[in-house]
Design a protein around this motif. Structure first.
Motif, PDB file in Angstrom:
ATOM      1  N   ILE A  24      -5.137  28.001 -25.960  1.00 22.49           N
ATOM      2  CA  ILE A  24      -5.043  27.044 -27.069  1.00 22.49           C
ATOM      3  C   ILE A  24      -6.404  26.376 -27.294  1.00 22.49           C
ATOM      4  CG2 ILE A  24      -3.912  24.959 -27.928  1.00 22.49           C
ATOM      5  CD1 ILE A  24      -1.485  25.711 -26.283  1.00 22.49           C
ATOM      6  N   THR A  25      -7.090  26.008 -26.213  1.00 21.07           N
ATOM      7  CA  THR A  25      -8.397  25.374 -26.351  1.00 21.07           C
ATOM      8  C   THR A  25      -9.362  26.287 -27.097  1.00 21.07           C
ATOM      9  OG1 THR A  25      -8.016  24.322 -24.226  1.00 21.07           O
ATOM     10  CG2 THR A  25     -10.245  24.234 -25.080  1.00 21.07           C
ATOM     11  N   VAL A  26      -9.393  27.537 -26.681  1.00 24.87           N
ATOM     12  CA  VAL A  26     -10.335  28.482 -27.278  1.00 24.87           C
ATOM     13  C   VAL A  26      -9.981  28.786 -28.730  1.00 24.87           C
ATOM     14  CG1 VAL A  26     -10.984  30.904 -27.175  1.00 24.87           C
ATOM     15  CG2 VAL A  26     -11.092  29.502 -25.127  1.00 24.87           C
ATOM     16  N   LYS A  27      -8.684  28.988 -29.000  1.00 27.34           N
ATOM     17  CA  LYS A  27      -8.269  29.375 -30.353  1.00 27.34           C
ATOM     18  C   LYS A  27      -8.459  28.235 -31.357  1.00 27.34           C
ATOM     19  CE  LYS A  27      -6.771  33.555 -29.541  1.00 27.34           C
ATOM     20  NZ  LYS A  27      -7.710  34.619 -29.865  1.00 27.34           N
ATOM     21  N   THR A  28      -8.204  26.997 -30.942  1.00 31.97           N
ATOM     22  CA  THR A  28      -8.306  25.904 -31.912  1.00 31.97           C
ATOM     23  C   THR A  28      -9.714  25.339 -31.957  1.00 31.97           C
ATOM     24  OG1 THR A  28      -7.680  24.285 -30.243  1.00 31.97           O
ATOM     25  CG2 THR A  28      -5.917  25.151 -31.621  1.00 31.97           C
ATOM     26  N   GLY A  29     -10.484  25.533 -30.916  1.00 31.40           N
ATOM     27  CA  GLY A  29     -11.827  24.948 -30.885  1.00 31.40           C
ATOM     28  C   GLY A  29     -11.792  23.444 -30.721  1.00 31.40           C
ATOM     29  N   VAL A  30     -10.596  22.900 -30.395  1.00 36.37           N
ATOM     30  CA  VAL A  30     -10.471  21.458 -30.187  1.00 36.37           C
ATOM     31  C   VAL A  30     -10.822  21.155 -28.742  1.00 36.37           C
ATOM     32  CG1 VAL A  30      -8.802  19.571 -30.101  1.00 36.37           C
ATOM     33  CG2 VAL A  30      -8.720  21.208 -31.946  1.00 36.37           C
ATOM     34  N   HIS A  31     -11.331  19.959 -28.484  1.00 35.35           N
ATOM     35  CA  HIS A  31     -11.701  19.596 -27.124  1.00 35.35           C
ATOM     36  C   HIS A  31     -10.485  19.717 -26.196  1.00 35.35           C
ATOM     37  CE1 HIS A  31     -13.158  17.292 -23.704  1.00 35.35           C
ATOM     38  NE2 HIS A  31     -14.363  17.598 -24.149  1.00 35.35           N
ATOM     39  N   SER A  32     -10.732  20.247 -25.002  1.00 40.06           N
ATOM     40  CA  SER A  32      -9.604  20.499 -24.095  1.00 40.06           C
ATOM     41  C   SER A  32      -8.889  19.211 -23.710  1.00 40.06           C
ATOM     42  CB  SER A  32     -10.073  21.239 -22.846  1.00 40.06           C
ATOM     43  OG  SER A  32     -11.169  20.579 -22.280  1.00 40.06           O
ATOM     44  N   PHE A  33      -9.562  18.050 -23.878  1.00 36.46           N
ATOM     45  CA  PHE A  33      -8.895  16.783 -23.591  1.00 36.46           C
ATOM     46  C   PHE A  33      -7.593  16.668 -24.368  1.00 36.46           C
ATOM     47  CE2 PHE A  33      -7.977  12.430 -24.836  1.00 36.46           C
ATOM     48  CZ  PHE A  33      -7.896  11.813 -23.614  1.00 36.46           C
ATOM     49  N   ILE A  34      -7.674  16.916 -25.676  1.00 36.76           N
ATOM     50  CA  ILE A  34      -6.494  16.690 -26.508  1.00 36.76           C
ATOM     51  C   ILE A  34      -5.461  17.785 -26.271  1.00 36.76           C
ATOM     52  CG2 ILE A  34      -7.070  17.844 -28.703  1.00 36.76           C
ATOM     53  CD1 ILE A  34      -5.981  14.256 -28.423  1.00 36.76           C
ATOM     54  N   VAL A  35      -5.936  19.023 -26.054  1.00 34.67           N
ATOM     55  CA  VAL A  35      -5.005  20.135 -25.808  1.00 34.67           C
ATOM     56  C   VAL A  35      -4.234  19.884 -24.520  1.00 34.67           C
ATOM     57  CG1 VAL A  35      -4.845  22.591 -25.287  1.00 34.67           C
ATOM     58  CG2 VAL A  35      -6.424  21.795 -27.050  1.00 34.67           C
ATOM     59  N   THR A  36      -4.952  19.507 -23.450  1.00 38.72           N
ATOM     60  CA  THR A  36      -4.267  19.328 -22.175  1.00 38.72           C
ATOM     61  C   THR A  36      -3.454  18.038 -22.157  1.00 38.72           C
ATOM     62  OG1 THR A  36      -6.285  18.400 -21.227  1.00 38.72           O
ATOM     63  CG2 THR A  36      -5.860  20.723 -20.820  1.00 38.72           C
ATOM     64  N   LEU A  37      -3.837  17.072 -22.998  1.00 39.73           N
ATOM     65  CA  LEU A  37      -3.006  15.866 -23.136  1.00 39.73           C
ATOM     66  C   LEU A  37      -1.633  16.270 -23.688  1.00 39.73           C
ATOM     67  CD1 LEU A  37      -3.080  12.666 -23.075  1.00 39.73           C
ATOM     68  CD2 LEU A  37      -3.560  12.805 -25.508  1.00 39.73           C
ATOM     69  N   ALA A  38      -1.667  17.173 -24.681  1.00 38.88           N
ATOM     70  CA  ALA A  38      -0.412  17.637 -25.282  1.00 38.88           C
ATOM     71  C   ALA A  38       0.365  18.504 -24.311  1.00 38.88           C
ATOM     72  CB  ALA A  38      -0.706  18.402 -26.568  1.00 38.88           C
ATOM     73  N   THR A  39      -0.303  19.475 -23.682  1.00 43.90           N
ATOM     74  CA  THR A  39       0.432  20.381 -22.789  1.00 43.90           C
ATOM     75  C   THR A  39       0.943  19.620 -21.574  1.00 43.90           C
ATOM     76  OG1 THR A  39      -1.629  21.108 -21.769  1.00 43.90           O
ATOM     77  CG2 THR A  39      -0.705  22.515 -23.475  1.00 43.90           C
ATOM     78  N   MET A  40       0.208  18.572 -21.159  1.00 43.11           N
ATOM     79  CA  MET A  40       0.679  17.757 -20.041  1.00 43.11           C
ATOM     80  C   MET A  40       2.097  17.265 -20.296  1.00 43.11           C
ATOM     81  SD  MET A  40      -0.967  14.204 -18.658  1.00 43.11           S
ATOM     82  CE  MET A  40      -0.715  13.190 -20.125  1.00 43.11           C
TER      83      MET A  40
END
Lengths: 327, 328
Positions: B113-129
């Motif tokens: 998800i981080t790679v595909k969206t190019g969004v900072h992993s902070f927000i991606v992992t906040l969501a997946t958390m």
């Protein structure tokens, strides 16, 4: 500028408004109780402090940083606010003043240390999160303060006239308007966005880094303080765990509102609608009697969805990429 | 300077090592029982897990990202393991492989998800958390797995070296050595660092940066699962709240150890042994504060202050330390 559908479609908040209206209609069709006066009241109450929490995070996102300690500041202020009233019997205005002062000091510390050390705000606020939370637990020893003056309790419960509108929502609305003015109509707000967009360019233009960063963190701390005190009014007690669960929602609303985490682009209206969407959907899950744990999953999924939509829009607008939000 | 001092004295790790020694001397002189066999054994069990958590965060920090979902991945892996062993009756060894696979898979999702969206992993992992943790709570109905096979739980209470050291520490040290070898001497390890240090340059030299980032997230999930297995054997059960609400209790040790150890938050530079020493330092200080009796409620406060001092010292130390060392 004439308002046409074309210009409206380009706004961050327009799509969100449609989502709010559509989800409202949809839920009402299945469960007419959604529009009952009690339900609207609950919805507005939960929106009221979430709005301030989201704005407290949004202002830090605007300068390209993040503030993990929003919840810890809110919690510390909440227990100080209720603590000074219970233990020292201070008057309510004085307690509010102390609460705000603590918020300002905490925010100032975050901003000052970030700017002077040059270390990322993520790490600094992670450290201050533990410091503020540690002071909170050290003072309270995890025991809540129960004796809240009835004036504060009434404020947390009362509704305006015969309407389902809670008094609690007045302050958040005023703050939202002020924040909109700050971000869109003042030099300070512009400086923050410029700084968030490019630190180097902002400095070359003569914008003072320390002033921008410290101002943003002080505002964030103050808003967190207001949110903490509103939660005390709502819960009718000051428990040490106020603020523990604010991290996820504080980021959810600005991100759903299209804020770019790298900084330089935030939208107060879109963030507010983001709060409303999260509140409506959480409420709907309760009405449809869905497992409360699902709310958490849903919030996570909403963030991911927003991230994908923003990515898609960026891709569409690659050529005419806008830097600021023009309103 | 007339005599040239050996290079190692200017490294981050040497400074950190000295600080650890100083704290050991302070605590053993002012507290009773710091050097007792019981306390050292207890320390070795705690520090082993903190090292593992630190390493798991370190490999994502290498990419210039963060993994907020680390604690959630750990708890999910542990609960999955509990389900495999208790409900499904799968033997211990295959279960361990399944747990590690689960951790890697959850890390893989973060990475993709981080790679595909190019969004900072902070927000991606906040969501997946919150997604991982929420799913785990729903599926397990927040019930713990307490009847794990004895061969699995006994491992956590074995005592080695004249009953001073837990075998968990051996696992952590082995993991450190393996990671050090990976990043220092292997082709893939160097590619991972290159991708983190300068993604554009790495891409131009023919490295698939996206793949490398996904590998880093998978490795993080894998190490998180190892930490979860270790924690499960230590407490003897898989409990949903073992890492606190949303797994957030892991965040402080996860960031403290690599940051104190000299891993750059902007990515591209890491210190395996620094992370190990960082974890040791944090555990020592926490343990020492308990023994001095500052009161458990103030421990968080002091840990926050220590993190703050550590990062500020680290900033000033940058002028003195060797910049050429990328992996240590």
């Amino acid at each position: 500028m004439t308002i046409t559908l074309q210009t409206l479609l380009k706004k961050d908040w327009f799509g969100l408004l449609i989502v709010v209206i559509l989800s409202g209609i949809l839920i009402t069709l299945f469960k007419p109780a959604f529009l009952s006066s009690f339900n609207l009241y609950v919805l507005m109450v939960s929106t009221s402090y979430m709005l301030i929490i989201a704005l407290a995070q949004m202002i830090i996102i605007s300068i390209g940083q993040m503030n993990l300690s929003v919840g810890a500041i809110g919690g510390l202020v909440a227990i100080s606010f209720s603590g000074v009233m219970e233990v020292y019997h201070l008057s309510v205005p004085l307690a509010i003043f102390i609460g705000l002062a603590i918020g300002v000091i905490c925010g100032f510390l975050n901003g000052f240390i970030t700017v002077k050390s040059g270390i990322s705000a993520f790490i600094i606020t992670l450290a201050t999160l533990y410091i503020f939370k540690g002071i909170n637990l050290g003072i309270t020893e995890a025991e809540p303060f129960y004796e809240i003056p009835s004036a504060v309790k009434n404020f947390g419960n009362a509704k305006i006239g015969g309407t389902p509108i809670p008094y609690l929502i007045i302050i958040p609305i005023i703050i939202t308007v002020l924040m909109w003015v700050l971000m869109n109509r003042t030099e300070t707000g512009r400086h923050m966005l410029a700084y968030g967009n490019s630190v180097q360019s902002a400095e070359l233009l003569g914008i003072s880094s320390s002033k921008v960063v410290i101002t943003a963190h002080v505002i964030s701390g103050t808003l967190a303080a207001v949110a903490g005190m509103l939660v005390v009014c709502r819960l009718q007690l000051g428990t040490p765990n106020i603020g523990d669960s604010w991290l996820l929602p504080s980021f959810a609303a600005p991100v759903i509102g299209g804020a770019i985490l790298a900084g330089g682009k935030v939208d107060v209206i879109a963030t507010s609608l983001g709060v409303l969407i999260v509140a409506i959907i959480s409420q709907a899950l309760v009405i449809f009697k869905i497992d409360p744990f699902f709310v958490q999953i849903f919030l996570g999924l909403m963030i991911l969805l927003a991230v994908f939509i923003n990515r898609y829009r960026e891709y569409k607008q690659e050529a005419s990429r806008k830097v600021f939000t023009h309103d | 300077m007339t005599k040239k001092l050996p290079n190692f004295m200017f490294t981050n790790q040497f400074g950190l090592f000295c600080i650890v020694i100083i704290f050991v001397i302070i605590f053993s002189s002012i507290t009773d029982g710091f050097t007792s066999r019981f306390n050292i054994y207890a320390l070795s069990r705690v520090v082993a897990i903190d090292i593992m958590i630190g390493l798991a965060m370190m490999v994502v920090i290498l990419t210039g990202g963060l993994n907020l979902a680390l604690g959630a991945i750990g708890v999910c892996a542990a609960m999955f393991g509990g389900w495999c062993m208790e409900t499904m009756g799968i033997p211990v060894i295959p279960s361990i492989f399944l747990i590690l696979g689960m951790g890697s898979f959850l890390g893989y999702i973060n990475g993709v998800i981080t790679v595909k969206t190019g969004v900072h992993s902070f927000i991606v992992t906040l969501a997946t958390m919150s997604i991982y943790f929420g799913l785990m709570t729903m599926l397990t109905e927040a019930e713990a797995f307490r009847r794990l096979p004895a061969s699995f739980t006994d491992f956590g209470s074995i005592k080695l070296f004249n009953k001073y050291v837990s075998p968990l520490l051996i696992i952590s040290v082995t993991a450190c050595l393996t990671l050090f070898y990976l990043f220092k001497f292997t082709d893939i390890g160097r590619k991972l660092i290159a991708a983190g240090a300068n993604p554009d340059a790495a891409e131009l030299s023919g490295i698939s940066v996206n793949t490398m980032f996904i590998y880093c997230h998978m490795l993080s999930g894998f190490l998180g699962a190892v930490a979860a297995i270790m924690l499960t054997t230590r407490i003897g059960a898989a409990i949903p709240s073992m890492a606190g609400q949303l797994g957030m209790d892991w965040l402080l040790p996860a960031f403290l150890a690599p940051v104190i150890g000299g891993t750059l938050l902007s990515g591209g530079k890491l210190s395996v042994f620094g992370t190990m020493l960082g974890a040791i330092l944090v555990t020592l200080i926490t343990n020492g504060l308990y023994l001095i009796d500052v009161g458990e409620f103030w421990i968080r406060f002091f840990l926050g202050i220590i993190l703050l001092i550590a990062v500020i010292l680290d900033k000033t130390r940058e002028h003195f330390t060797l910049k050429s060392v990328i992996v240590s």
